[in-house]
Design a protein around this motif. Structure first.
Motif, PDB file in Angstrom:
ATOM      1  N   PHE A   1      59.312  52.273  94.824  1.00 56.80           N
ATOM      2  CA  PHE A   1      59.505  53.169  95.968  1.00 56.80           C
ATOM      3  C   PHE A   1      60.968  53.229  96.381  1.00 56.80           C
ATOM      4  O   PHE A   1      61.474  54.293  96.771  1.00 56.80           O
ATOM      5  N   ALA A   2      61.655  52.084  96.319  1.00 48.89           N
ATOM      6  CA  ALA A   2      63.068  52.058  96.699  1.00 48.89           C
ATOM      7  C   ALA A   2      63.923  52.809  95.679  1.00 48.89           C
ATOM      8  O   ALA A   2      64.809  53.586  96.057  1.00 48.89           O
ATOM      9  N   ARG A   3      63.660  52.598  94.394  1.00 50.71           N
ATOM     10  CA  ARG A   3      64.475  53.235  93.350  1.00 50.71           C
ATOM     11  C   ARG A   3      64.307  54.755  93.349  1.00 50.71           C
ATOM     12  O   ARG A   3      65.246  55.495  93.081  1.00 50.71           O
ATOM     13  N   PHE A   4      63.098  55.233  93.648  1.00 47.73           N
ATOM     14  CA  PHE A   4      62.838  56.670  93.641  1.00 47.73           C
ATOM     15  C   PHE A   4      62.959  57.289  95.036  1.00 47.73           C
ATOM     16  O   PHE A   4      62.733  58.487  95.195  1.00 47.73           O
ATOM     17  N   SER A   5      63.285  56.454  96.029  1.00 45.31           N
ATOM     18  CA  SER A   5      63.433  56.927  97.420  1.00 45.31           C
ATOM     19  C   SER A   5      62.210  57.704  97.880  1.00 45.31           C
ATOM     20  O   SER A   5      62.316  58.829  98.407  1.00 45.31           O
ATOM     21  N   VAL A   6      61.021  57.129  97.673  1.00 45.04           N
ATOM     22  CA  VAL A   6      59.780  57.790  98.046  1.00 45.04           C
ATOM     23  C   VAL A   6      59.619  57.759  99.570  1.00 45.04           C
ATOM     24  O   VAL A   6      59.624  56.684 100.167  1.00 45.04           O
ATOM     25  N   PRO A   7      59.477  58.912 100.228  1.00 42.50           N
ATOM     26  CA  PRO A   7      59.267  58.927 101.676  1.00 42.50           C
ATOM     27  C   PRO A   7      58.008  58.149 102.065  1.00 42.50           C
ATOM     28  O   PRO A   7      57.019  58.141 101.321  1.00 42.50           O
ATOM     29  N   GLN A   8      58.020  57.529 103.229  1.00 39.52           N
ATOM     30  CA  GLN A   8      56.901  56.688 103.659  1.00 39.52           C
ATOM     31  C   GLN A   8      55.582  57.441 103.722  1.00 39.52           C
ATOM     32  O   GLN A   8      54.522  56.879 103.433  1.00 39.52           O
ATOM     33  N   GLU A   9      55.626  58.718 104.098  1.00 37.73           N
ATOM     34  CA  GLU A   9      54.376  59.453 104.267  1.00 37.73           C
ATOM     35  C   GLU A   9      53.660  59.724 102.948  1.00 37.73           C
ATOM     36  O   GLU A   9      52.480  60.083 102.933  1.00 37.73           O
ATOM     37  N   TYR A  10      54.358  59.561 101.802  1.00 40.02           N
ATOM     38  CA  TYR A  10      53.721  59.782 100.504  1.00 40.02           C
ATOM     39  C   TYR A  10      53.366  58.477  99.796  1.00 40.02           C
ATOM     40  O   TYR A  10      52.717  58.498  98.750  1.00 40.02           O
ATOM     41  N   GLN A  11      53.776  57.354 100.332  1.00 46.16           N
ATOM     42  CA  GLN A  11      53.609  56.086  99.622  1.00 46.16           C
ATOM     43  C   GLN A  11      52.146  55.689  99.448  1.00 46.16           C
ATOM     44  O   GLN A  11      51.740  55.224  98.382  1.00 46.16           O
ATOM     45  N   GLN A  12      51.329  55.874 100.498  1.00 46.02           N
ATOM     46  CA  GLN A  12      49.942  55.449 100.366  1.00 46.02           C
ATOM     47  C   GLN A  12      49.177  56.344  99.392  1.00 46.02           C
ATOM     48  O   GLN A  12      48.255  55.884  98.710  1.00 46.02           O
ATOM     49  N   LYS A  13      49.553  57.617  99.292  1.00 42.53           N
ATOM     50  CA  LYS A  13      48.940  58.504  98.303  1.00 42.53           C
ATOM     51  C   LYS A  13      49.235  58.006  96.891  1.00 42.53           C
ATOM     52  O   LYS A  13      48.343  57.942  96.040  1.00 42.53           O
ATOM     53  N   VAL A  14      50.479  57.646  96.642  1.00 43.01           N
ATOM     54  CA  VAL A  14      50.868  57.116  95.330  1.00 43.01           C
ATOM     55  C   VAL A  14      50.112  55.831  95.030  1.00 43.01           C
ATOM     56  O   VAL A  14      49.587  55.632  93.927  1.00 43.01           O
ATOM     57  N   LEU A  15      50.053  54.948  96.007  1.00 43.16           N
ATOM     58  CA  LEU A  15      49.362  53.673  95.815  1.00 43.16           C
ATOM     59  C   LEU A  15      47.894  53.885  95.488  1.00 43.16           C
ATOM     60  O   LEU A  15      47.343  53.235  94.588  1.00 43.16           O
ATOM     61  N   LEU A  16      47.251  54.803  96.204  1.00 43.90           N
ATOM     62  CA  LEU A  16      45.823  55.010  96.020  1.00 43.90           C
ATOM     63  C   LEU A  16      45.501  55.522  94.623  1.00 43.90           C
ATOM     64  O   LEU A  16      44.596  55.011  93.951  1.00 43.90           O
ATOM     65  N   PHE A  17      46.252  56.523  94.166  1.00 47.50           N
ATOM     66  CA  PHE A  17      45.995  57.041  92.822  1.00 47.50           C
ATOM     67  C   PHE A  17      46.416  56.035  91.752  1.00 47.50           C
ATOM     68  O   PHE A  17      45.801  55.953  90.684  1.00 47.50           O
ATOM     69  N   GLY A  18      47.458  55.245  92.042  1.00 45.02           N
ATOM     70  CA  GLY A  18      47.840  54.186  91.120  1.00 45.02           C
ATOM     71  C   GLY A  18      46.752  53.135  90.986  1.00 45.02           C
ATOM     72  O   GLY A  18      46.458  52.652  89.880  1.00 45.02           O
ATOM     73  N   ILE A  19      46.123  52.793  92.105  1.00 43.04           N
ATOM     74  CA  ILE A  19      45.026  51.819  92.094  1.00 43.04           C
ATOM     75  C   ILE A  19      43.824  52.369  91.338  1.00 43.04           C
ATOM     76  O   ILE A  19      43.154  51.643  90.591  1.00 43.04           O
TER      77      ILE A  19
END
Length: 341
Positions: A91-109
């Protein structure tokens, strides 16, 4: 012999799918930054669900099944904490905004759960067909434990691994997140957003993490149902746990050491089991209740020692391990050597 009735398999799969669908609605319907109160609520909820399922399994299939489940779940949960380090870095390397982080995590899981289900099926078939599978798993875990100690201060280069690097070459990538989309149009052509690269980075690193966690849980139990549920319930709460402990992760300076000791212990358990089954029944085995006690003890000592160390040396920070992730430094040195020739 552990008896898992067919209805329990069916009910558990439906329950897990329903939990994921519920999580999907909560996470995606309104993109937002997750704060401490929300993260705490969902973390407690998923831990309660996992523990409650363990007691149900205990009641339905006996104390042996319940003990093996709790041991497997604790192992998977502790190993998943290391995944969180990598998520923070991505998330830090790609500068992912906080509001999209849980979406990424959920599909990653979700991707991780599908992948691990396949690997569990392969592992179960191997355990049933080949007696030396436990020997192989034990040696893999010993090697992993040693590498984890050796590379405990390394930071993985997750944003430039093989798949991400080649995706950048093949796909047209925009710098804008475009409202959290994966694909969009820009200047009249179809492009991918950085969020797709984040998915690729998380998915590819989870493949490598699964190569550690699957043999580890098979060291606790060889029952496919327990292996699957231990993984599923450990992964389901990972999204909320990320936001809960994100600020605490860097304090766990001895986590890599603790995890390596756990992996080495499970490796010894697997090797003793192999020797007991294929060499001599006089070789002792480590019972599951003892395994659970040892794992919990190692985790407790690791957490306390880490907090005491950070209190005395606040400048120290924990790092994600880079056992199986490609080292960019090595490739750079190799390129420079070839150029010099």
């Amino acid at each position: 012999m552990i008896d898992i009735p067919g209805w329990l398999w069916a009910a558990t799969i439906v329950f897990i799918v329903a939990l994921f669908a519920f999580d999907l609605v909560v996470a995606v319907r309104r993109p937002h930054a997750v704060h401490l109160r929300e993260a705490t609520f969902w973390s407690v909820f998923y831990i309660a669900v996992a523990v409650g399922f363990g007691f149900v399994l205990w009641a339905v299939s006996g104390h042996e099944a319940g003990t093996e489940y709790f041991a497997g779940w604790v192992v998977e949960k502790s190993l998943s904490v290391d995944n969180l380090f990598v998520f923070v870095i991505i998330f830090a390397r790609f500068s992912v905004p906080q509001e999209y982080q849980q979406k990424v995590l959920l599909f990653g899981i979700a991707g991780a759960l599908i992948l691990r289900t396949v690997l569990i099926a392969i592992g179960s078939a191997a355990v049933s067909a080949f007696s030396w599978t436990f020997l192989f798993f034990g040696l893999v875990l010993l090697w992993t434990a040693i590498q984890l100690i050796r590379h405990r201060n390394d930071e993985p280069d997750v944003d430039d691994n093989f798949l991400v690097r080649n995706a950048r070459k093949v796909l047209p990538v925009t710098d804008d997140f475009h409202g959290g989309r994966l694909l969009t149009h820009e200047n009249g052509r179809r492009v991918v957003t950085p969020l797709l690269l984040v998915f690729i980075a998380i998915g590819s690193t989870d493949v490598l993490f699964a190569l550690d966690s699957i043999p580890a849980v098979f060291g606790v139990t060889s029952e496919p149902f327990i292996v699957f549920t231990a993984n599923a319930f450990a992964l389901l709460g990972l999204r909320a746990l990320f936001f809960l402990v994100e600020g605490l992760l860097e304090r766990l300076v001895y986590l890599s050491i603790g995890l390596s000791v756990i992996l080495a212990f499970i490796a010894v358990k697997l090797l003793l089991h192999f020797a007991h089954e294929d060499v001599s029944t006089s070789v002792p085995e480590i019972p599951t209740p003892l395994s659970l006690s040892v794992i919990l003890g190692i985790l407790a000592v690791t957490a306390v020692a880490s907090l005491l160390r950070v209190r005395a040396h606040p400048e120290e920070k924990a790092r994600a391990h880079a056992v199986t992730i490609r080292s960019r430094t090595h490739e750079t040195e190799q390129t420079e050597t070839e150029a010099a020739k």
